[in-house]
Design a protein around this motif. Structure first.
Motif, PDB file in Angstrom:
ATOM      1  N   PRO A 219       0.823  -1.218   0.000  1.00 24.52           N
ATOM      2  CA  PRO A 219       0.000   0.000   0.000  1.00 24.52           C
ATOM      3  C   PRO A 219       0.851   1.258   0.000  1.00 24.52           C
ATOM      4  O   PRO A 219       1.885   1.331   0.658  1.00 24.52           O
ATOM      5  CB  PRO A 219      -0.823  -0.132   1.286  1.00 24.52           C
ATOM      6  CG  PRO A 219      -0.037  -1.057   2.158  1.00 24.52           C
ATOM      7  CD  PRO A 219       0.662  -2.013   1.234  1.00 24.52           C
ATOM      8  N   ARG A 220       0.416   2.231  -0.755  1.00 29.71           N
ATOM      9  CA  ARG A 220       1.130   3.506  -0.830  1.00 29.71           C
ATOM     10  C   ARG A 220       0.789   4.363   0.392  1.00 29.71           C
ATOM     11  O   ARG A 220      -0.377   4.611   0.671  1.00 29.71           O
ATOM     12  CB  ARG A 220       0.740   4.264  -2.096  1.00 29.71           C
ATOM     13  CG  ARG A 220       1.611   5.481  -2.405  1.00 29.71           C
ATOM     14  CD  ARG A 220       1.224   6.030  -3.777  1.00 29.71           C
ATOM     15  NE  ARG A 220       2.177   7.012  -4.229  1.00 29.71           N
ATOM     16  CZ  ARG A 220       2.052   8.319  -4.034  1.00 29.71           C
ATOM     17  NH1 ARG A 220       1.014   8.772  -3.377  1.00 29.71           N
ATOM     18  NH2 ARG A 220       2.952   9.161  -4.506  1.00 29.71           N
ATOM     19  N   PRO A 221       1.789   4.815   1.147  1.00 31.43           N
ATOM     20  CA  PRO A 221       1.505   5.582   2.372  1.00 31.43           C
ATOM     21  C   PRO A 221       0.869   6.933   2.061  1.00 31.43           C
ATOM     22  O   PRO A 221       1.100   7.531   1.005  1.00 31.43           O
ATOM     23  CB  PRO A 221       2.883   5.759   3.019  1.00 31.43           C
ATOM     24  CG  PRO A 221       3.754   4.730   2.377  1.00 31.43           C
ATOM     25  CD  PRO A 221       3.228   4.548   0.996  1.00 31.43           C
ATOM     26  N   ASP A 222       0.059   7.404   3.004  1.00 31.62           N
ATOM     27  CA  ASP A 222      -0.484   8.752   2.945  1.00 31.62           C
ATOM     28  C   ASP A 222       0.433   9.748   3.648  1.00 31.62           C
ATOM     29  O   ASP A 222       0.276  10.956   3.466  1.00 31.62           O
ATOM     30  CB  ASP A 222      -1.860   8.796   3.607  1.00 31.62           C
ATOM     31  CG  ASP A 222      -2.841   7.824   2.965  1.00 31.62           C
ATOM     32  OD1 ASP A 222      -2.901   7.797   1.732  1.00 31.62           O
ATOM     33  OD2 ASP A 222      -3.521   7.080   3.696  1.00 31.62           O
ATOM     34  N   LEU A 223       1.383   9.226   4.446  1.00 32.61           N
ATOM     35  CA  LEU A 223       2.278  10.085   5.215  1.00 32.61           C
ATOM     36  C   LEU A 223       3.579   9.333   5.477  1.00 32.61           C
ATOM     37  O   LEU A 223       3.552   8.112   5.686  1.00 32.61           O
ATOM     38  CB  LEU A 223       1.616  10.481   6.546  1.00 32.61           C
ATOM     39  CG  LEU A 223       2.422  11.353   7.504  1.00 32.61           C
ATOM     40  CD1 LEU A 223       2.624  12.737   6.905  1.00 32.61           C
ATOM     41  CD2 LEU A 223       1.717  11.459   8.846  1.00 32.61           C
ATOM     42  N   LEU A 224       4.720  10.052   5.436  1.00 28.61           N
ATOM     43  CA  LEU A 224       6.018   9.457   5.709  1.00 28.61           C
ATOM     44  C   LEU A 224       6.603  10.052   6.990  1.00 28.61           C
ATOM     45  O   LEU A 224       6.448  11.243   7.259  1.00 28.61           O
ATOM     46  CB  LEU A 224       6.998   9.709   4.555  1.00 28.61           C
ATOM     47  CG  LEU A 224       6.686   9.050   3.207  1.00 28.61           C
ATOM     48  CD1 LEU A 224       7.817   9.339   2.219  1.00 28.61           C
ATOM     49  CD2 LEU A 224       6.497   7.556   3.352  1.00 28.61           C
ATOM     50  N   ILE A 225       7.298   9.194   7.761  1.00 28.21           N
ATOM     51  CA  ILE A 225       8.044   9.632   8.938  1.00 28.21           C
ATOM     52  C   ILE A 225       9.490   9.180   8.756  1.00 28.21           C
ATOM     53  O   ILE A 225       9.761   7.982   8.624  1.00 28.21           O
ATOM     54  CB  ILE A 225       7.470   9.042  10.238  1.00 28.21           C
ATOM     55  CG1 ILE A 225       6.037   9.512  10.457  1.00 28.21           C
ATOM     56  CG2 ILE A 225       8.333   9.440  11.425  1.00 28.21           C
ATOM     57  CD1 ILE A 225       5.390   8.916  11.695  1.00 28.21           C
ATOM     58  N   VAL A 226      10.416  10.139   8.678  1.00 29.26           N
ATOM     59  CA  VAL A 226      11.849   9.848   8.615  1.00 29.26           C
ATOM     60  C   VAL A 226      12.386  10.054  10.023  1.00 29.26           C
ATOM     61  O   VAL A 226      12.395  11.179  10.534  1.00 29.26           O
ATOM     62  CB  VAL A 226      12.565  10.753   7.600  1.00 29.26           C
ATOM     63  CG1 VAL A 226      14.049  10.442   7.567  1.00 29.26           C
ATOM     64  CG2 VAL A 226      11.960  10.593   6.215  1.00 29.26           C
ATOM     65  N   ALA A 227      12.828   8.965  10.658  1.00 31.34           N
ATOM     66  CA  ALA A 227      13.119   9.035  12.095  1.00 31.34           C
ATOM     67  C   ALA A 227      14.485   8.449  12.410  1.00 31.34           C
ATOM     68  O   ALA A 227      14.980   7.535  11.733  1.00 31.34           O
ATOM     69  CB  ALA A 227      12.039   8.303  12.891  1.00 31.34           C
TER      70      ALA A 227
END
Length: 487
Positions: A219-227
Motif C-alpha cells: 500500500p502507498r503511504p499517505d504520510l512518511l516519517i523519517v526518524a
C-alpha cells in the motif's frame, strides 16, 4: 675546477657529448629519473596525514576528484579516485578544512608531486558546522526550505510509511505511540541511519515510497516519517547530506522529520513538511487521538439530535398553546346541531303537507279512458292546425346574426391593441400584462412598450415627469368617424 669533478671541462666547450676517462655514469632518460623519483617519494612517504583547506575541487566525468590542499605558505595537489570519492560521507567543497590520509606520489607528465587521498575527514566540529551552514545556505537559495513548499498533513492517514532502522528503539516507540492514539497500518522501510551508505539508503527509501503505485501489493503511504534517535553531529550527518534533503523536498507524499532529540536540527528537518522534536512526537503529530474523535462524534450526534428535535418541540409547544385557546368541539357544533334539528323537523312537516295536497289533487282528478282519448284527439287536431312558416324561424336567426355582427364590430373597435396603429403605445410588465398605473410601473424593474410594429424595453426613472396639461374638453359633438353606434 679540479680534475676529480664530474663536471671538469678543461678542454673548453664541446660540441658532442663524450665520456671522460674513468667515467662510469651513463646519462639517464627522463622516464628513468622520473620513475626513480617516484619510487623514492612513495617509499619515503607511503602513508601521510595532512591538514589543509580545500581549493579548486573538481569532479571529472570519470568520477575522480581533483583538488588542492593549501595552508598559508604552501599548496599540495591531490587526487581522489572514483571508488574513494563515492564513499565520502560529505561533499568536498572549496574552503572546507579537512584532514586527508594517503600516500605521496609523483606525476611525471607534469613533473609534480601530489597526494593520492584514500580517506578524507573534516578537521574538527567547527569545520563540520561551517560545511553545514554553507550547504544550508546553498539549498535554501534554491528554495528547498521555502514555507510555501510545505504541505498540510492528512488528518487521519490510513497508511503511514516509516524510514528508520528496524532494530532500534525508534520504531518501537513510534509503533507503541500509534497503537495508543490511533491504530494505523504502518509500512517500515529498513535503512541504515548512520555510517557509510546511510544517506543513500534513506534517500532511496523516501523516493521508493513515493514511487509506489496506488492499489499495488504494497500500500502507498499517505504520510512518511523519517526518524532516528539522538546523537552527535557526526552521528546525524547522514540527514544533512544533499541527497537526503533533495529526496525529502521532492517527495510526493507529505513528510515528517523526526531526527534526533529536541535540540538536534538537521537539514532534513528544514526540507520536511513538518518537524517533530522526537520520534514519539512524530507519531503524535501524524494521527489524532481516537478516543477524542469518538467523544467529538458523540457530541456532534447529540447536538444533531437536539437540533433536529428542537423544531418539533417548538411546534408541539405552539400547537398546545393554540389548542388551549380553541373552544371545545361541542360548543362549535351545538348551534349547527340545533339548526339541523330545526331543518329536519321542517322537512318532515313539509313532506307530510305535500303528500296531503297530492292526495287531495289526485282525488279531484277524474281519470277515465274516454277523457284520455278525448284529450289526445284534441292535441292531434291542434298539432295538425299549426302551420310553421319559414319566416317565423328565419326572422329570429337574422336578428341574432345582426346583433352578433354589431358586437363583433364593437369588440374590434374596443380591442386594446387597436389604437396602436394610430400612434398609441401599451405599457407591459415583465409578465407581458398591461400596466394601468404609474405606481405599478414604478415597481417594475423593466417595462415593455408595445407599438404597432413591435415591443421595446425601458427602465422606469426615479422621478416621474409631470404629465403635460390636457386641453379642456369641448362640449361640441365629435364628428362621425365611421364607427358603429352601440345604441
Amino acid at each position: 675546477m679540479t680534475r676529480n669533478s664530474p663536471y671538469d671541462d678543461s678542454n673548453g666547450d664541446r660540441l658532442v657529448a663524450t665520456s671522460a676517462a674513468g667515467d662510469n655514469s651513463a646519462p639517464l632518460s627522463i622516464t628513468e629519473i622520473s620513475q626513480a623519483l617516484k619510487r623514492t617519494v612513495e617509499d619515503r612517504f607511503g602513508f601521510v596525514r595532512v591538514r589543509g583547506e580545500l581549493s579548486g575541487v573538481k569532479r571529472a566525468a570519470s568520477g575522480h576528484v581533483y583538488l588542492a590542499l593549501k595552508d598559508e605558505k604552501a599548496v599540495l595537489d591531490g587526487v581522489m579516485w572514483k571508488g574513494t570519492a563515492a564513499r565520502l560521507p560529505f561533499r568536498p567543497e572549496d574552503g572546507l578544512e579537512v584532514v586527508a590520509s594517503g600516500k605521496l606520489t609523483t606525476y611525471p607528465g607534469r613533473s609534480k608531486y601530489q597526494i593520492v587521498i584514500e580517506r578524507m575527514e573534516i578537521a574538527g566540529e567547527g569545520a563540520l558546522l561551517a560545511l553545514l551552514e554553507k550547504t544550508k545556505a546553498r539549498l535554501e537559495a534554491e528554495g528547498l526550505f521555502a514555507p510555501e513548499r510545505k504541505r498540510a498533513l492528512p488528518f487521519a492517514p490510513r497508511v503511514i510509511g516509516v524510514v528508520t532502522s528496524p532494530t532500534g528503539a525508534v520504531i518501537r516507540d513510534i509503533l507503541h505511540r500509534l497503537e495508543d492514539r490511533f491504530p494505523s497500518h504502518v509500512v517500515v522501510w529498513p535503512v541504515l541511519v548512520q555510517g557509510e551508505g546511510a544517506a543513500k539508503q534513506v534517500a532511496e527509501a523516501v523516493r521508493g515510497f513515493g514511487a509506489l503505485p496506488e492499489g499495488g501489493t504494497v500500500p502507498r503511504p499517505d504520510l512518511l516519517i523519517v526518524a532516528r534517535g539522538g546523537g552527535s553531529i557526526e552521528d546525524l550527518w547522514s540527514f544533512n547530506e544533499e541527497i537526503v534533503v533533495r529526496a525529502v523536498a521532492e517527495s510526493p507524499i507529505p513528510v515528517i522529520s523526526a531526527v534526533g532529540h529536541e535540540t538536534d536540527t538537521t537539514l532534513c528537518d528544514y526540507a520536511a513538511d513538518r518537524r517533530a522534536p522526537t520520534p514519539t512526537a512524530a507519531a503524535e503529530i501524524a494521527v489524532p487521538v481516537l478516543r477524542d474523535l469518538v467523544a467529538t462524534l458523540d457530541d456532534y450526534a447529540l447536538r444533531q439530535r437536539k437540533v433536529v428535535m428542537r423544531p418539533v418541540e417548538l411546534g408541539r409547544e405552539r400547537l398546545a398553546a393554540r389548542a388551549d385557546r380553541l373552544p371545545a368541539p361541542e360548543q362549535l357544533l351545538q348551534p349547527q346541531a340545533q339548526k339541523l334539528d330545526d331543518l329536519g323537523e321542517r322537512l318532515r312537516r313539509g313532506l307530510v303537507d305535500r303528500a296531503a295536497r297530492g292526495r287531495e289533487k289526485l282525488a279531484d282528478l277524474r281519470l277515465s279512458p274516454a277523457i284520455l282519448r278525448s284529450n289526445l284527439r284534441d292535441a292531434k287536431q291542434r298539432l295538425a292546425a299549426a302551420r310553421l312558416a319559414p319566416a317565423l324561424v328565419e326572422r329570429p336567426i337574422a336578428e341574432g346574426r345582426e346583433r352578433l355582427a354589431a358586437l363583433a364590430r364593437l369588440a374590434e373597435q374596443l380591442h386594446p391593441e387597436k389604437p396602436l396603429s394610430r400612434g398609441y403605445a401599451m405599457v407591459l410588465d415583465g409578465a407581458g400584462k398591461a400596466v394601468t398605473s404609474a405606481a405599478a410601473a414604478a415597481r417594475e424593474p423593466v417595462l415593455g412598450i408595445k407599438f404597432a410594429d413591435g415591443t421595446v424595453q425601458a427602465v422606469p426613472g426615479d422621478t416621474p415627469r409631470k404629465a403635460p396639461k390636457r386641453a379642456p374638453k369641448s362640449d361640441k359633438p365629435k364628428p362621425d368617424d365611421g364607427q358603429a353606434k352601440l345604441l
